[in-house]
Design a protein around this motif. Sequence first.
Motif, PDB file in Angstrom:
ATOM      1  N   GLY A 107       6.350 -27.778  61.522  1.00  0.00           N
ATOM      2  CA  GLY A 107       5.610 -27.975  62.576  1.00  0.00           C
ATOM      3  C   GLY A 107       5.925 -28.009  63.956  1.00  0.00           C
ATOM      4  N   ALA A 108       7.368 -27.924  64.052  1.00  0.00           N
ATOM      5  CA  ALA A 108       7.904 -27.974  65.323  1.00  0.00           C
ATOM      6  C   ALA A 108       7.559 -26.755  66.334  1.00  0.00           C
ATOM      7  CB  ALA A 108       9.455 -28.178  65.378  1.00  0.00           C
ATOM      8  N   LEU A 109       7.311 -25.640  65.829  1.00  0.00           N
ATOM      9  CA  LEU A 109       7.206 -24.392  66.609  1.00  0.00           C
ATOM     10  C   LEU A 109       5.821 -24.673  67.461  1.00  0.00           C
ATOM     11  CD1 LEU A 109       8.313 -21.746  67.545  1.00  0.00           C
ATOM     12  CD2 LEU A 109       6.990 -20.589  65.814  1.00  0.00           C
ATOM     13  N   GLU A 110       4.592 -25.000  66.507  1.00  0.00           N
ATOM     14  CA  GLU A 110       3.442 -24.858  67.209  1.00  0.00           C
ATOM     15  C   GLU A 110       3.235 -26.023  68.493  1.00  0.00           C
ATOM     16  OE1 GLU A 110       0.737 -25.744  64.276  1.00  0.00           O
ATOM     17  OE2 GLU A 110       1.330 -28.105  63.771  1.00  0.00           O
ATOM     18  N   GLN A 111       4.282 -27.020  68.365  1.00  0.00           N
ATOM     19  CA  GLN A 111       4.185 -27.847  69.408  1.00  0.00           C
ATOM     20  C   GLN A 111       5.244 -27.739  70.448  1.00  0.00           C
ATOM     21  OE1 GLN A 111       3.825 -32.113  67.905  1.00  0.00           O
ATOM     22  NE2 GLN A 111       3.956 -31.138  65.808  1.00  0.00           N
ATOM     23  N   LEU A 112       6.093 -26.620  70.203  1.00  0.00           N
ATOM     24  CA  LEU A 112       7.185 -26.285  70.835  1.00  0.00           C
ATOM     25  C   LEU A 112       8.134 -27.553  71.360  1.00  0.00           C
ATOM     26  CD1 LEU A 112       8.297 -23.341  71.912  1.00  0.00           C
ATOM     27  CD2 LEU A 112       8.026 -24.346  74.251  1.00  0.00           C
ATOM     28  N   SER A 113       8.439 -28.289  70.401  1.00  0.00           N
ATOM     29  CA  SER A 113       9.169 -29.508  70.422  1.00  0.00           C
ATOM     30  C   SER A 113      10.697 -29.009  70.614  1.00  0.00           C
ATOM     31  CB  SER A 113       9.324 -30.518  69.287  1.00  0.00           C
ATOM     32  OG  SER A 113       9.830 -29.850  67.987  1.00  0.00           O
ATOM     33  N   VAL A 114      11.604 -30.026  70.948  1.00  0.00           N
ATOM     34  CA  VAL A 114      12.930 -29.748  71.116  1.00  0.00           C
ATOM     35  C   VAL A 114      13.663 -29.239  69.780  1.00  0.00           C
ATOM     36  CG1 VAL A 114      13.448 -31.388  72.881  1.00  0.00           C
ATOM     37  CG2 VAL A 114      13.456 -31.996  70.327  1.00  0.00           C
ATOM     38  N   PHE A 115      12.979 -29.269  68.802  1.00  0.00           N
ATOM     39  CA  PHE A 115      13.405 -28.701  67.493  1.00  0.00           C
ATOM     40  C   PHE A 115      12.742 -27.368  66.920  1.00  0.00           C
ATOM     41  CE2 PHE A 115      15.104 -33.150  65.685  1.00  0.00           C
ATOM     42  CZ  PHE A 115      15.974 -33.099  66.798  1.00  0.00           C
ATOM     43  N   ALA A 116      12.059 -26.626  68.011  1.00  0.00           N
ATOM     44  CA  ALA A 116      11.323 -25.686  67.749  1.00  0.00           C
ATOM     45  C   ALA A 116      11.879 -24.399  67.036  1.00  0.00           C
ATOM     46  CB  ALA A 116      10.547 -24.949  68.991  1.00  0.00           C
ATOM     47  N   LEU A 117      13.102 -24.176  67.428  1.00  0.00           N
ATOM     48  CA  LEU A 117      13.926 -23.125  66.663  1.00  0.00           C
ATOM     49  C   LEU A 117      14.157 -23.511  65.121  1.00  0.00           C
ATOM     50  CD1 LEU A 117      16.165 -21.754  69.383  1.00  0.00           C
ATOM     51  CD2 LEU A 117      14.088 -20.951  68.708  1.00  0.00           C
ATOM     52  N   GLY A 118      14.237 -24.804  64.868  1.00  0.00           N
ATOM     53  CA  GLY A 118      14.628 -25.166  63.657  1.00  0.00           C
ATOM     54  C   GLY A 118      16.021 -25.018  62.980  1.00  0.00           C
ATOM     55  N   ILE A 119      16.204 -24.777  61.984  1.00  0.00           N
ATOM     56  CA  ILE A 119      17.860 -24.394  61.435  1.00  0.00           C
ATOM     57  C   ILE A 119      17.934 -23.034  61.254  1.00  0.00           C
ATOM     58  CG2 ILE A 119      17.100 -24.694  58.996  1.00  0.00           C
ATOM     59  CD1 ILE A 119      20.181 -26.285  60.775  1.00  0.00           C
ATOM     60  N   MET A 120      16.931 -22.297  61.480  1.00  0.00           N
ATOM     61  CA  MET A 120      16.902 -20.763  61.176  1.00  0.00           C
ATOM     62  C   MET A 120      18.207 -20.060  61.926  1.00  0.00           C
ATOM     63  SD  MET A 120      15.225 -19.943  58.839  1.00  0.00           S
ATOM     64  CE  MET A 120      14.044 -20.937  57.773  1.00  0.00           C
ATOM     65  N   PRO A 121      18.437 -20.466  63.211  1.00  0.00           N
ATOM     66  CA  PRO A 121      19.835 -19.719  63.831  1.00  0.00           C
ATOM     67  C   PRO A 121      20.945 -20.138  62.922  1.00  0.00           C
ATOM     68  CG  PRO A 121      18.478 -20.771  65.510  1.00  0.00           C
ATOM     69  CD  PRO A 121      17.631 -21.178  64.244  1.00  0.00           C
ATOM     70  N   TYR A 122      21.139 -21.169  62.490  1.00  0.00           N
ATOM     71  CA  TYR A 122      22.331 -21.551  61.828  1.00  0.00           C
ATOM     72  C   TYR A 122      22.259 -20.728  60.460  1.00  0.00           C
ATOM     73  CZ  TYR A 122      25.582 -24.266  58.897  1.00  0.00           C
ATOM     74  OH  TYR A 122      26.751 -24.549  58.351  1.00  0.00           O
ATOM     75  N   ILE A 123      21.296 -20.564  59.720  1.00  0.00           N
ATOM     76  CA  ILE A 123      21.288 -19.784  58.619  1.00  0.00           C
ATOM     77  C   ILE A 123      21.380 -18.441  58.893  1.00  0.00           C
ATOM     78  CG2 ILE A 123      19.715 -18.897  56.894  1.00  0.00           C
ATOM     79  CD1 ILE A 123      18.364 -21.647  56.865  1.00  0.00           C
TER      80      ILE A 123
END
Length: 436
Positions: free
Chosen positions: A66-82
Motif C-alpha cells: 500500500g506504499a505506492l498509492e500513498q507515494l510514501s518513502v517506501f513507494a518503490l518497495g523491494i522490487m528494485p532489489y529483486i
Amino acid sequence: MVGSGFGNLFKIPELRQRIFFTAALLSVYRIGVYVPTPGINAGALKDLFASMQGTIFGVFNMFTGGALEQLSVFALGIMPYISASIILQLLTVVIPHLEELKKEGEQGRKKITQYTRYGTVLLSIIQGFGIAVGLEGQSSPTGVGVVFDPGWDFRLMTVITLTAGTAFIMWLGEQITERGIGNGISLIIFAGIVARMPAAIGNTFRLVQQEEFNIFGLIVLLVLMIAVIGFIIFVEQGQRRIPVQYAKRVVGRRMYGGQSTHLPLKINSSGVIPPIFASSILMFPATIAQFAEVGWLKSISDAVQPGGIYYNIVFVGFIVFFCYFYTAVTFNPVDVADNMKKNGGFIPGIRPGKRTADYIDRVLTRITLGGAIYVSAVCVLPTVLIAQFNVPFYFGGTALLIVVGVAIDTIAQMESHMLTRHYEGFLKKGTMRGRR
C-alpha cells in the motif's frame, strides 16, 4: 502438540531474540509505509489510484504493502532489489568474472551482494525519476493536480526520497536474514500483502451487507481459498527421494558407512522466487509505460494489464523460465554427484560420476516441469476465475503462494531451532521437511 510447540518458542533465548528482532524491523517497515513523500497532494493521489484499480498499479501496490498509492518513502518497495538480483544472476551465466566470484565462497558472495546493492540504487533512481516525471502530468478524476509544485526541485527530492527508502528496506531485509528468523526480503513482501488483507476482507463483508455481493459467492470464495491453500501446502512439502547407498569403509579397526539414505529433490525447489521475479519484470516496463506519453508504450501497457490474456501468457512464460533458471542456479547436479563419489555414495544401478550427475539432472528437469505447472496454475487460475465472476476481493494466486510459501519456510526455521535444542516442535509427527 501445536500449542506446546508455540509455547516452546519463547523458552529458547536466541530464538526469542530473533523473533522479537524480526517483529521490530517489520514494524519499522510498516511505519515507513505511511511516511509521505514531500510535494504530493495525498487526496488527489488517492482518488487517482482509486480510478486505476485492476491495472498494473494494483499489483505493484500489493507488493509494496500500500506504499505506492500513498507515494510514501517506501513507494518503490523491494522490487528494485529483486530486479537487480535477477540481472546479476543472469549476468553470472555470461560474464566469467561473476561466475568466478560465485565459486569463491563467502568472499565472492559478498562481492556479488555489493554489486546487487549498486544495481538496486541505480534502478531506484531510474524508477523514481520516471514516477516523478509521470506524476507531474497526472491529476485526479476531479481535475486536481497530484503534484503541488512540479519542476526539478520536486523531481530531485522524489528521486532522493524513493531511492533512500528502497535502500533502507534492502538493509532491513538483510538484517532480518542475518539476525532475525526467515528470509528478510520475502518477509517484507509477506508483511505488505498480509497488512492489506484485513481491509480487503472488511470491504468484502461490507459489499455482502449492501447486497452487492451475495452470500453464496462469499462461501464459494472461502472454499476456493481454503482449497488452494491446502493444495499449496501439499505440493510445497512434496519431494522426489532418490535412494543413495554408501559403501562400507574400513578405517583402522573400525568400519564406517554401509547405510542407506536418500537425496530429497523438492517438486518446487525454486519456492516463491519465480512469481516474484516474473511480476517484477512485468511491472518495470509497464510502470514506465503508464506514465510516459508515448503511443506504442501505452499500447503495450494496455495489452499487459493483470488478468488479460496477454499478461497471463507472458506471466506463465516467465514463471516457467525462472523455475528452471533459479533451480539451475541454486542446485548443481555435478557438484552433488562429485560429493557423493568422494564420500563413497552411489545411486543403486547408476555409475558414480557423470552418469549420476546426468541421472539427477534428468530427474530434476522432470519434477521442475511439474513444479512450474503448479506455480503457474496457482498464480493464474484464481485470478482468471475471479475476473470472470467479478469477485470484489483481491484473491490473487501470486499473493497466496507468497504468503503460504514464506510462512512454511519461516515455521521450518523455527522448528529447526527448537529441535536443535531438544525442544518439542510444532508437530509431534514431523511433517515439516526441515525436521530431522
